[in-house]
Design a protein around this motif. Structure first.
Motif, PDB file in Angstrom:
ATOM      1  N   TYR A  39       0.852  -1.106   0.026  1.00 32.66           N
ATOM      2  CA  TYR A  39       0.058  -0.156   0.062  1.00 32.66           C
ATOM      3  C   TYR A  39       0.733   1.429   0.082  1.00 32.66           C
ATOM      4  CZ  TYR A  39      -4.051  -2.804   1.533  1.00 32.66           C
ATOM      5  OH  TYR A  39      -5.098  -3.975   1.496  1.00 32.66           O
ATOM      6  N   THR A  40       1.918   1.242   0.706  1.00 27.61           N
ATOM      7  CA  THR A  40       2.763   2.310   0.710  1.00 27.61           C
ATOM      8  C   THR A  40       3.336   2.845  -0.385  1.00 27.61           C
ATOM      9  OG1 THR A  40       3.392   2.012   2.987  1.00 27.61           O
ATOM     10  CG2 THR A  40       4.792   3.601   1.916  1.00 27.61           C
ATOM     11  N   GLY A  41       3.893   1.837  -1.308  1.00 28.76           N
ATOM     12  CA  GLY A  41       4.504   1.998  -2.590  1.00 28.76           C
ATOM     13  C   GLY A  41       3.414   2.167  -3.561  1.00 28.76           C
ATOM     14  N   LEU A  42       2.270   1.735  -3.562  1.00 28.34           N
ATOM     15  CA  LEU A  42       1.278   2.003  -4.803  1.00 28.34           C
ATOM     16  C   LEU A  42       0.478   3.289  -4.378  1.00 28.34           C
ATOM     17  CD1 LEU A  42      -0.522  -1.726  -4.418  1.00 28.34           C
ATOM     18  CD2 LEU A  42       0.959  -0.599  -6.409  1.00 28.34           C
ATOM     19  N   SER A  43       0.184   3.661  -3.124  1.00 25.83           N
ATOM     20  CA  SER A  43      -0.350   4.854  -2.802  1.00 25.83           C
ATOM     21  C   SER A  43       0.669   6.072  -3.265  1.00 25.83           C
ATOM     22  CB  SER A  43      -0.643   5.192  -1.350  1.00 25.83           C
ATOM     23  OG  SER A  43      -1.186   6.547  -0.946  1.00 25.83           O
ATOM     24  N   THR A  44       1.908   6.162  -3.039  1.00 24.50           N
ATOM     25  CA  THR A  44       3.014   6.848  -3.373  1.00 24.50           C
ATOM     26  C   THR A  44       3.004   7.118  -5.022  1.00 24.50           C
ATOM     27  OG1 THR A  44       4.274   6.488  -1.564  1.00 24.50           O
ATOM     28  CG2 THR A  44       5.423   7.642  -2.918  1.00 24.50           C
ATOM     29  N   ALA A  45       2.879   6.031  -5.663  1.00 23.28           N
ATOM     30  CA  ALA A  45       2.943   5.801  -6.937  1.00 23.28           C
ATOM     31  C   ALA A  45       1.850   6.423  -7.479  1.00 23.28           C
ATOM     32  CB  ALA A  45       3.111   4.473  -7.530  1.00 23.28           C
ATOM     33  N   LEU A  46       0.504   6.139  -7.135  1.00 26.32           N
ATOM     34  CA  LEU A  46      -0.598   7.000  -7.908  1.00 26.32           C
ATOM     35  C   LEU A  46      -0.560   8.586  -7.456  1.00 26.32           C
ATOM     36  CD1 LEU A  46      -3.477   4.227  -6.465  1.00 26.32           C
ATOM     37  CD2 LEU A  46      -2.649   5.027  -8.861  1.00 26.32           C
ATOM     38  N   HIS A  47      -0.038   8.886  -6.081  1.00 26.42           N
ATOM     39  CA  HIS A  47      -0.274  10.373  -5.887  1.00 26.42           C
ATOM     40  C   HIS A  47       0.966  11.037  -6.807  1.00 26.42           C
ATOM     41  CE1 HIS A  47      -2.585   9.180  -2.233  1.00 26.42           C
ATOM     42  NE2 HIS A  47      -3.307  10.194  -2.787  1.00 26.42           N
ATOM     43  N   LEU A  48       2.036  10.370  -6.967  1.00 33.67           N
ATOM     44  CA  LEU A  48       3.077  10.920  -7.875  1.00 33.67           C
ATOM     45  C   LEU A  48       2.630  11.085  -9.380  1.00 33.67           C
ATOM     46  CD1 LEU A  48       6.301   9.385  -6.310  1.00 33.67           C
ATOM     47  CD2 LEU A  48       5.906  11.830  -6.484  1.00 33.67           C
ATOM     48  N   LEU A  49       2.040   9.948  -9.964  1.00 35.05           N
ATOM     49  CA  LEU A  49       1.778   9.846 -11.202  1.00 35.05           C
ATOM     50  C   LEU A  49       0.765  11.018 -11.517  1.00 35.05           C
ATOM     51  CD1 LEU A  49       1.041   6.020 -11.435  1.00 35.05           C
ATOM     52  CD2 LEU A  49       2.829   7.346 -12.848  1.00 35.05           C
ATOM     53  N   GLU A  50      -0.052  11.398 -10.542  1.00 31.97           N
ATOM     54  CA  GLU A  50      -1.153  12.460 -10.617  1.00 31.97           C
ATOM     55  C   GLU A  50      -0.400  13.738 -10.631  1.00 31.97           C
ATOM     56  OE1 GLU A  50      -4.292  11.969  -7.888  1.00 31.97           O
ATOM     57  OE2 GLU A  50      -5.247  10.266  -9.112  1.00 31.97           O
ATOM     58  N   LEU A  51       0.893  13.762 -10.117  1.00 30.50           N
ATOM     59  CA  LEU A  51       1.463  15.178 -10.133  1.00 30.50           C
ATOM     60  C   LEU A  51       2.623  15.238 -11.317  1.00 30.50           C
ATOM     61  CD1 LEU A  51       2.549  15.175  -6.213  1.00 30.50           C
ATOM     62  CD2 LEU A  51       1.063  16.771  -7.470  1.00 30.50           C
ATOM     63  N   GLY A  52       2.593  14.095 -12.086  1.00 27.55           N
ATOM     64  CA  GLY A  52       3.243  14.392 -13.540  1.00 27.55           C
ATOM     65  C   GLY A  52       4.597  13.501 -13.539  1.00 27.55           C
ATOM     66  N   PHE A  53       4.953  12.875 -12.607  1.00 24.75           N
ATOM     67  CA  PHE A  53       6.276  12.003 -12.278  1.00 24.75           C
ATOM     68  C   PHE A  53       6.233  10.874 -13.084  1.00 24.75           C
ATOM     69  CE2 PHE A  53       6.327  15.166  -8.764  1.00 24.75           C
ATOM     70  CZ  PHE A  53       7.689  15.306  -8.498  1.00 24.75           C
ATOM     71  N   SER A  54       7.259  10.360 -13.617  1.00 25.04           N
ATOM     72  CA  SER A  54       7.409   9.075 -13.963  1.00 25.04           C
ATOM     73  C   SER A  54       7.718   8.031 -12.981  1.00 25.04           C
ATOM     74  CB  SER A  54       8.266   8.908 -15.151  1.00 25.04           C
ATOM     75  OG  SER A  54       9.693   9.295 -14.705  1.00 25.04           O
TER      76      SER A  54
END
Length: 428
Positions: A39-54
């Motif tokens: 969950y920590t990794g997946l939640s971080t990834a989803l929030h970063l992707l929405e901010l435009g990070f790869s």
């Protein structure tokens, strides 16, 4: 076939998605490399992707293989130590900030489920059940505390009659219902989040254990067969880092918790046990927790094994606890038993911080992981994006090594747990 399959749990047997992702076998670049597809990794990834990070996630086994795919599936607000405890440590102003964050994890989970149409048996409502009058007093204080921090309109105290309408057991003198709590199929939540990560352009590699993290201006994360060069790294392995980052190990200890799942009970018996279909946890230090699955099984967990050894007979540990709560299940068959690790800190508060300028971490949910990890993902993503106020509040929490280091942390913790268990039994 991935070399490390999911634990043989009810969750793995009823997973929506049996997709196996490929191993990392090349050298790639990514704005952010995340270690761990829980969950920590997946939640971080989803929030970063929405901010435009790869974003690239490296997972040693399978998505949701650790605690994220094995836990009790309960959405419980706040942290393992409550807001008043934190306020004593950090002062009024930061205490207010933690009070605001205490109820955000459950909102993030529910918004992700709605936004990405994740099928994970979401049900609303969670109950804290008091076994004695002392625990009931504590729940009355908890209701006041949570409402003081803005959690209004969600909480309802249950007296002895009320709680019998929620759980068909003579064990409890009362309880506290949090209508904004609830429960989910935890592995299906993780698998749904992984699909969402990929739909937003993120990459997830399974069977890709990290063997080395090279620090520097552009850190490089190595697996056995490939590497990721990144601007930022997020370490989200929690209890399953296996010595990868020694600096994160001294102040935390993996602990095992055990879960059993009955055969399907049928509508009549299931509705008799838990008529409102709420999840329940008691107020003991080493607590029991239980709920119904989507197909009307009882999922019952409890017990802590310090140092995360796998017990030989999980059913022998948990079934007596289940029968103490529900003696009417004497003849019911247990279909699944499993164990999973969570990471305990001495303060029972999460450890959040940075190694150097660009390696971020969050770990040590201490048993409150389902909601906290989703909040942590948002906080880590915001910090990488340059908004670090909430990250800094977590990073400033003091943490201490276990007495005697790794050699003595297990016996010391077990002695502490025995002390609190005796207090629970005596109701003092």
């Amino acid at each position: 076939m991935a070399s490390v399959p999911h634990a043989e749990s009810y969750y793995a047997a009823s997973a929506n998605d049996k997709v196996e992702r490929s191993q990392l076998t090349q050298d790639i670049d990514s704005d952010v490399c995340i270690i761990g597809a829980g969950y920590t990794g997946l939640s971080t990834a989803l929030h970063l992707l929405e901010l435009g990070f790869s974003v690239t996630i490296l997972e040693a086994a399978r998505v949701g293989w650790g605690a994220s795919g094995r836990n009790g599936g309960q959405i419980v607000n706040s942290f393992s130590r409550d807001i008043d405890s934190i306020e004593k440590t950090v002062g009024k102003q930061n205490g207010k900030l933690f009070g605001e964050m205490a109820f955000e994890g459950s909102r993030i989970i529910k918004s992700l489920i709605a936004k990405h149409n994740i099928d994970c048996d979401l049900k609303d409502g969670g109950v804290f059940a008091a076994i004695n009058p002392k625990q009931m007093k504590h729940l009355e204080a908890q209701k006041s505390l949570w409402e003081k921090h803005g959690h209004m309109g969600h909480l309802e105290l249950l007296d002895g009659n009320d709680i019998e309408g929620v759980v068909d057991s003579k064990r409890y003198v009362g309880g506290l219902l949090d209508k904004s709590g609830g429960h989910i199929h935890p592995l299906n939540l993780a698998l749904g989040e992984a699909k969402a990560v990929e739909s937003l352009g993120g990459q997830i590699f399974e069977d890709s254990a990290v063997v080395k993290v090279e620090q520097g201006d552009n850190p490089k994360v190595y697996t056995e067969k490939g590497s990721v060069k990144a601007k930022f790294v997020v370490v989200a392995g929690n209890a399953y880092l296996n010595g990868l980052m020694p600096e994160l190990q001294a102040k935390s200890m993996p602990c095992g918790t055990q879960v059993i799942t009955t055969e399907p009970l049928g509508d009549e018996l299931a509705n008799q046990l838990l008529p409102q279909d709420y999840c329940v946890e008691d107020c003991n230090y080493l607590l029991d927790y239980f709920r119904l699955s989507g197909d009307k099984r009882l999922i019952y967990g409890g017990g802590v094994v310090y140092g995360a050894r796998d017990p030989a007979d999980i059913e022998a540990i948990i079934r007596p606890k289940m029968l103490q709560t529900f003696p009417q299940l004497e003849d019911v068959k247990i279909d699944y038993t499993w164990t999973g690790n969570f990471l305990l800190t001495l303060s029972r508060l999460p450890q959040v911080g940075r190694i150097g300028d660009n390696i971020y971490y969050s770990q040590g949910c201490s048993g409150h992981g389902v909601t906290y990890t989703h909040l942590a993902g948002k906080i880590l993503a915001d910090a990488i994006h340059g908004q670090a106020t909430r990250f800094d509040a977590f990073a400033s929490l003091p943490h201490y090594p276990f007495p005697g280091g790794h050699i003595l942390q297990v016996p010391f913790s077990a002695i502490g747990a025995w002390y609190y268990t005796m207090r629970d039994k005596l109701g003092v």
